[in-house]
Enzyme design. Structure first.
Site, mmCIF file in Angstrom:
data_model
loop_
_atom_site.group_PDB
_atom_site.id
_atom_site.type_symbol
_atom_site.label_atom_id
_atom_site.label_comp_id
_atom_site.label_asym_id
_atom_site.label_seq_id
_atom_site.Cartn_x
_atom_site.Cartn_y
_atom_site.Cartn_z
ATOM 1 C CG HIS A 184 -0.182 0.135 2.546
ATOM 2 N ND1 HIS A 184 0.216 -0.964 3.269
ATOM 3 C CD2 HIS A 184 0.261 1.211 3.252
ATOM 4 C CE1 HIS A 184 0.844 -0.571 4.367
ATOM 5 N NE2 HIS A 184 0.905 0.749 4.382
ATOM 6 C CG HIS A 241 -3.829 0.107 4.943
ATOM 7 N ND1 HIS A 241 -3.315 -1.071 5.401
ATOM 8 C CD2 HIS A 241 -2.912 1.042 5.258
ATOM 9 C CE1 HIS A 241 -2.147 -0.849 5.970
ATOM 10 N NE2 HIS A 241 -1.872 0.409 5.887
ATOM 11 C CG HIS A 296 4.515 4.754 4.411
ATOM 12 N ND1 HIS A 296 3.799 5.416 5.381
ATOM 13 C CD2 HIS A 296 3.899 3.553 4.273
ATOM 14 C CE1 HIS A 296 2.815 4.649 5.814
ATOM 15 N NE2 HIS A 296 2.832 3.506 5.148
ATOM 16 C CG HIS A 312 0.914 1.085 12.422
ATOM 17 N ND1 HIS A 312 1.468 2.335 12.521
ATOM 18 C CD2 HIS A 312 1.425 0.548 11.287
ATOM 19 C CE1 HIS A 312 2.274 2.531 11.496
ATOM 20 N NE2 HIS A 312 2.278 1.470 10.740
ATOM 21 C CE1 TYR A 343 5.528 3.947 7.886
ATOM 22 C CE2 TYR A 343 5.473 3.541 10.236
ATOM 23 C CZ TYR A 343 4.821 3.662 9.032
ATOM 24 O OH TYR A 343 3.477 3.506 8.977
ATOM 25 C CD GLU A 357 4.146 0.405 7.252
ATOM 26 O OE1 GLU A 357 3.398 0.629 6.282
ATOM 27 O OE2 GLU A 357 3.733 0.324 8.408
HETATM 28 FE FE FE2 Z 1 1.743 1.879 5.999
#
Ligand code: FE2
Length: 307
Positions: free
Chosen positions: A153, A199, A214, A246, A255, A265
């Site tokens: 993503h 996502h 990112h 997260h 990251y 990431e």
């Molecule tokens: Fe991400």
């Protein structure tokens, strides 16, 4: 409702020093160089991907993202999606087959956040790298570095999140999987899925359009994220934050920056999403915990360093 967009297909990133970039994305992250073109672009893939490439590096004077492309299920679906984009009011640009190596025609449009996206249905399939589809082994033994398994993503910063959500929902068939809301109900972050992933693309509200936060790549396990952190230190690669978890999506993450300053990431785990799932909501007051679940505070660099 599904409209025929299948998954993230590629991202084209601008890099300042191609040799350094290729070394970063191949030796450190474990992508595989697949091709180069007359513009000096380099095409890379992660080993589990069936298409020929998912990352395109373009030599440029400043870093950032040129565009992100989504693969669609068929050329017919691509026609219908193109008509939907036009009806929504997007200006679309038809890019002929072959402009990217071994890729069919692409339909380019600019989202209200200012980012360029494109849809395509055809790209040469080279199959998973290092394993075949008949009685496949678990993984190829000659992968490098972090052994990233797939381009997963992008997180993008820009204005007009609401209109961008309407475009992705109504025209492209994405769902809102997760969001951050201010006390007055304004959405300042949206995580959109066109699959069962947490996502496929995410946006954070930001006054300046078309900013890149990112590009993210999937690893198998938390231990692989820890190993990625070791490799970042071993190679003196610029680190942003992590390894940590997260709150948003609950993925395990780290990251870091490529030599041009583009943030990468790598992550493992995380939630899943189906169309009948209610969006998960974080309150803006909990943003620190939403982004970095353990520290519960945001680092300034994470919010402000964009390309
Ligand atoms: Fe991400």
């Amino acid at each position: 409702m599904k409209k025929g967009v299948m998954r993230p297909g590629h991202v084209q990133l601008r890099v300042l020093d191609m040799d350094a970039a290729v070394k970063h994305y191949t030796e450190l992250m474990g992508l595989i160089e697949m091709d180069r073109d007359q513009q000096g672009r380099v095409y890379l893939k992660a080993w589990t991907e069936v298409d020929k490439y998912s990352v395109v590096l373009r030599p440029a004077d400043e870093p950032g993202m040129d565009f992100m492309g989504f693969k669609c299920v068929s050329e017919e679906a691509l026609d219908a999606l193109r008509a939907g984009l036009v009806a929504f009011g997007c200006e679309v640009q038809d890019i002929p087959a072959g402009e990217l190596q071994d890729c069919g025609r692409r339909v380019r449009f600019v989202a209200p956040t200012g980012h360029s996206f494109e849809l395509f249905a055809t790209k040469q399939q080279t199959g998973k790298w290092g394993v075949n589809n008949r009685n496949p082994e678990a993984w190829p033994r000659d992968l490098s570095g972090m052994k990233a398994t797939r381009f997963d993503h992008c997180l993008l910063y820009g204005p007009n999140l609401l209109q961008t959500y309407e475009l992705f929902r109504d025209v492209l068939g994405f769902d809102l999987a997760e969001q951050v809301l201010t006390p007055d109900g304004t959405r300042i972050a949206q995580f959109l899925s066109v699959s069962t992933k947490a996502h496929d693309v995410a946006f954070i509200e930001h006054p300046e359009p078309n900013k890149f936060h990112h590009a993210s790549f999937y690893l198998d396990t938390w231990n692989d994220v820890l190993r990625a952190a070791d490799l970042i230190s071993m190679t003196d690669t610029s680190i942003d934050i992590g390894p940590t978890r997260h709150g948003l999506t609950h993925g395990q993450t780290i990251y870091f920056f490529d030599p041009s300053g583009n943030r990468n990431e790598v992550f493992a785990g995380g939630d899943y999403h189906y169309p009948d799932h209610e969006p998960v909501t974080w309150d803006a007051g909990e943003l620190g915990k939403a982004i970095f679940y353990h520290d519960r505070v945001l680092n300034e660099r994470f919010l402000t360093v964009l390309t």
